[in-house]
Design a protein around this motif. Structure first.
Motif, mmCIF file in Angstrom:
data_model
loop_
_atom_site.group_PDB
_atom_site.id
_atom_site.type_symbol
_atom_site.label_atom_id
_atom_site.label_comp_id
_atom_site.label_asym_id
_atom_site.label_seq_id
_atom_site.Cartn_x
_atom_site.Cartn_y
_atom_site.Cartn_z
ATOM 1 N N PRO A 1 66.182 77.879 19.838
ATOM 2 C CA PRO A 1 65.036 77.472 19.011
ATOM 3 C C PRO A 1 64.193 76.361 19.633
ATOM 4 O O PRO A 1 63.005 76.230 19.314
ATOM 5 C CB PRO A 1 65.682 77.012 17.699
ATOM 6 C CG PRO A 1 67.149 76.953 17.939
ATOM 7 C CD PRO A 1 67.466 77.752 19.148
ATOM 8 N N ALA A 2 64.784 75.589 20.540
ATOM 9 C CA ALA A 2 63.994 74.499 21.145
ATOM 10 C C ALA A 2 63.038 75.017 22.215
ATOM 11 O O ALA A 2 62.231 74.260 22.754
ATOM 12 C CB ALA A 2 64.934 73.461 21.757
ATOM 13 N N VAL A 3 63.146 76.311 22.502
ATOM 14 C CA VAL A 3 62.358 76.858 23.604
ATOM 15 C C VAL A 3 61.314 77.834 23.083
ATOM 16 O O VAL A 3 61.589 78.671 22.226
ATOM 17 C CB VAL A 3 63.303 77.581 24.607
ATOM 18 C CG1 VAL A 3 62.513 78.383 25.624
ATOM 19 C CG2 VAL A 3 64.195 76.569 25.308
ATOM 20 N N GLU A 4 60.116 77.697 23.613
ATOM 21 C CA GLU A 4 59.038 78.618 23.247
ATOM 22 C C GLU A 4 58.858 79.611 24.395
ATOM 23 O O GLU A 4 58.682 79.214 25.547
ATOM 24 C CB GLU A 4 57.771 77.776 23.081
ATOM 25 C CG GLU A 4 56.622 78.466 22.413
ATOM 26 C CD GLU A 4 55.363 77.608 22.555
ATOM 27 O OE1 GLU A 4 54.295 78.173 22.820
ATOM 28 O OE2 GLU A 4 55.490 76.365 22.426
ATOM 29 N N LEU A 5 58.936 80.910 24.065
ATOM 30 C CA LEU A 5 58.852 81.945 25.109
ATOM 31 C C LEU A 5 57.522 82.671 25.037
ATOM 32 O O LEU A 5 57.043 83.001 23.966
ATOM 33 C CB LEU A 5 59.972 82.970 24.893
ATOM 34 C CG LEU A 5 59.934 84.222 25.796
ATOM 35 C CD1 LEU A 5 60.451 83.914 27.187
ATOM 36 C CD2 LEU A 5 60.760 85.365 25.183
ATOM 37 N N ALA B 1 67.455 80.064 32.210
ATOM 38 C CA ALA B 1 66.070 79.566 32.200
ATOM 39 C C ALA B 1 65.802 78.799 30.899
ATOM 40 O O ALA B 1 65.151 77.741 30.913
ATOM 41 C CB ALA B 1 65.085 80.728 32.361
ATOM 42 N N CYS B 2 66.303 79.300 29.787
ATOM 43 C CA CYS B 2 66.100 78.622 28.492
ATOM 44 C C CYS B 2 66.809 77.268 28.476
ATOM 45 O O CYS B 2 66.250 76.274 28.005
ATOM 46 C CB CYS B 2 66.611 79.494 27.339
ATOM 47 S SG CYS B 2 65.554 80.928 27.010
ATOM 48 N N PHE C 1 52.216 76.248 33.395
ATOM 49 C CA PHE C 1 53.579 76.796 33.433
ATOM 50 C C PHE C 1 54.619 75.681 33.388
ATOM 51 O O PHE C 1 54.449 74.634 34.015
ATOM 52 C CB PHE C 1 53.814 77.583 34.728
ATOM 53 C CG PHE C 1 53.064 78.890 34.823
ATOM 54 C CD1 PHE C 1 53.359 79.939 33.947
ATOM 55 C CD2 PHE C 1 52.101 79.076 35.795
ATOM 56 C CE1 PHE C 1 52.681 81.154 34.054
ATOM 57 C CE2 PHE C 1 51.416 80.286 35.907
ATOM 58 C CZ PHE C 1 51.707 81.322 35.032
ATOM 59 N N ASP C 2 55.719 75.967 32.692
ATOM 60 C CA ASP C 2 56.883 75.066 32.746
ATOM 61 C C ASP C 2 57.988 75.807 33.511
ATOM 62 O O ASP C 2 58.105 75.674 34.723
ATOM 63 C CB ASP C 2 57.291 74.676 31.321
ATOM 64 C CG ASP C 2 58.483 73.733 31.295
ATOM 65 O OD1 ASP C 2 58.845 73.189 32.348
ATOM 66 O OD2 ASP C 2 59.066 73.530 30.204
ATOM 67 N N VAL C 3 58.760 76.648 32.807
ATOM 68 C CA VAL C 3 59.757 77.470 33.501
ATOM 69 C C VAL C 3 59.257 78.914 33.517
ATOM 70 O O VAL C 3 58.810 79.429 32.494
ATOM 71 C CB VAL C 3 61.131 77.390 32.800
ATOM 72 C CG1 VAL C 3 62.121 78.361 33.438
ATOM 73 C CG2 VAL C 3 61.671 75.958 32.862
ATOM 74 N N ARG D 1 59.206 75.247 27.597
ATOM 75 C CA ARG D 1 58.437 76.496 27.607
ATOM 76 C C ARG D 1 58.968 77.435 28.682
ATOM 77 O O ARG D 1 59.171 77.038 29.836
ATOM 78 C CB ARG D 1 56.966 76.216 27.897
ATOM 79 C CG ARG D 1 56.297 75.443 26.756
ATOM 80 C CD ARG D 1 54.813 75.703 26.754
ATOM 81 N NE ARG D 1 54.522 77.100 27.026
ATOM 82 C CZ ARG D 1 53.369 77.535 27.539
ATOM 83 N NH1 ARG D 1 52.433 76.676 27.853
ATOM 84 N NH2 ARG D 1 53.173 78.820 27.738
ATOM 85 N N VAL D 2 59.196 78.682 28.311
ATOM 86 C CA VAL D 2 59.600 79.694 29.289
ATOM 87 C C VAL D 2 58.567 80.810 29.295
ATOM 88 O O VAL D 2 58.195 81.333 28.243
ATOM 89 C CB VAL D 2 60.986 80.292 28.949
ATOM 90 C CG1 VAL D 2 61.320 81.451 29.881
ATOM 91 C CG2 VAL D 2 62.074 79.226 29.023
#
Ligand code: IPM
Ligand code: MG
Length: 363
Positions: free
Chosen positions: A218-222, A180-181, A241-243, A190-191
């Motif tokens: 690091p490029a992904v915000e959870l 998912a990331c 929502f994104d992912v 965004r997850v």
């Protein structure tokens, strides 16, 4: 794309509307393949109710073997009233679950996009829909669907009890959240991890592992969301929502809900992927026995699933883009099956997509 060896696709049309929608998906794949120089050969096998009728098993060994040897599997639907006896030892759905497990397909990708031309097909107000473009990544080979023990037994002293078990290991959570990331990194970054960590131990593990995995991206915000709140947010503000990554059963439920944003469950495609080997591509709708055999089903979910197959398993992103563009164009031009408030039949909608495909200019 240069002509390479033939790509092998196992076709599991299955039950209900499965054969009707898969026939259209196949014809669209052929049209796209001819345009981009892809060679595809098909091998039809049995699954679900039709397999039970022919062999006594929902997933004959021969089917699973053929799938293992293929580049991809294209599936219609399984199940129907004929095989719905809750006491039957063999059920069509076992075929699908066995296939997912047998091929190690731990991640189910379900993209949900509200097409601007279909905003009026949804019961929700247009302002709730505009900008919706999300991807649900559903864990597919674990959780309560596959938990043991599972039993139905008489209770001493009277009554009956049934038991299902929800189990997740850290490794199962890690691999699906990591995927998912990676997918989010190629989108809006965004997850949202959906769980029920205020109640379930397996969800607390899920949340802990998801946090660890996201820290390595690091490029992904959870962020985390409880499933009940997620169900509400899908209706009130899905464009945020994104992912979305979640467990097997929550993903099953939330994606039927999310399909309402697109106007019809008949629109939603899916790809089920493992660490290696063939992927499985199927619309998220069921076998729709009420309209089966009448040429009324919306084939777009199956056609868009075939596009995902070209992208993820057949190494043909150009063909995938061509199919997606053709679907967009014909929806934009007003092509509608009955579920979307229109009057086109399954075959007419398939033909409309192929005509639109022929008009897409060469890149
Ligand atoms: C789905 C379906 C299946 C599931 C059924 C047919 C077993 O609802 O793919 O969403 O629950 O996974
Ligand atoms: Mg479902």
């Amino acid at each position: 794309m240069s002509a390479g060896a033939d790509k092998r696709v196992v076709v599991l049309a299955g039950d209900g509307i499965g054969p009707e929608v898969v026939a259209e998906a196949r014809a669209v794949v052929d049209a796209a393949a001819a345009r981009v120089g892809l060679r595809v050969c098909y091998d039809e096998q049995l699954i679900g109710g039709v397999a039970i009728d022919a062999t006594g098993e929902a997933l004959p060994e021969r089917t699973l073997d053929a799938c293992r040897d293929a580049d991809a599997v294209l599936l219609g639907a399984v199940g129907g009233p004929k095989w719905d006896d809750p006491n039957a030892p063999v059920r069509p759905e076992q075929g699908l679950l066995g296939l997912r497990k047998g091929l190690g397909l731990f991640a189910n990708l379900r993209p949900v996009r509200a097409h601007p031309a279909l905003l009026d097909a949804s019961p929700l107000r247009p302002e709730r829909l505009s900008g919706v473009d999300l991807l649900v990544v559903r864990e597919l080979t674990g959780g309560i669907y596959f938990g043991t023990p599972r039993l139905l037994e008489a209770v001493p002293g009277g009554g009956t009890r049934a038991l299902d078990t929800m189990v997740y290991t850290d490794a199962e959570v890690r691999r699906v959240v990591a995927l998912a990331c990676r997918l989010a990194a190629g989108r809006r970054g965004r997850v949202t991890s959906v769980d029920k960590a205020n109640v379930l131990e397996s969800s607390r593990l899920w949340r802990r592992v998801a946090t660890e995995v996201a820290a390595a991206h690091p490029a992904v915000e959870l962020d985390h969301l409880l499933v009940d709140a997620a169900a509400m947010r899908l209706i009130t503000s899905a464009a945020g929502f994104d992912v979305v990554v979640t467990s097997n059963m929550f993903g099953d439920i939330l994606t039927d809900e999310a399909s309402v944003l697109t106007g019809s469950i008949g629109m939603l495609p899916s790809a089920s992927l493992g660490a290696r080997g063939p992927g499985l591509y199927e619309p998220i709708h069921g076998s729709a026995p009420d309209i089966a055999g009448r040429g009324l089903a919306n084939p777009l979910g199956a056609i868009l699933s075939a596009a995902m197959m070209l992208r993820h398993s057949l190494d043909c992103p150009a063909g995938a883009a061509l199919i997606e563009r053709a679907v967009d164009d014909c929806v934009q031009a007003g092509a509608r099956t009955a579920d979307l408030g229109g009057s086109l039949g399954t075959a007419e909608m398939g033909a409309a997509v192929r005509e639109a495909l022929a008009r897409v200019p060469a890149q």
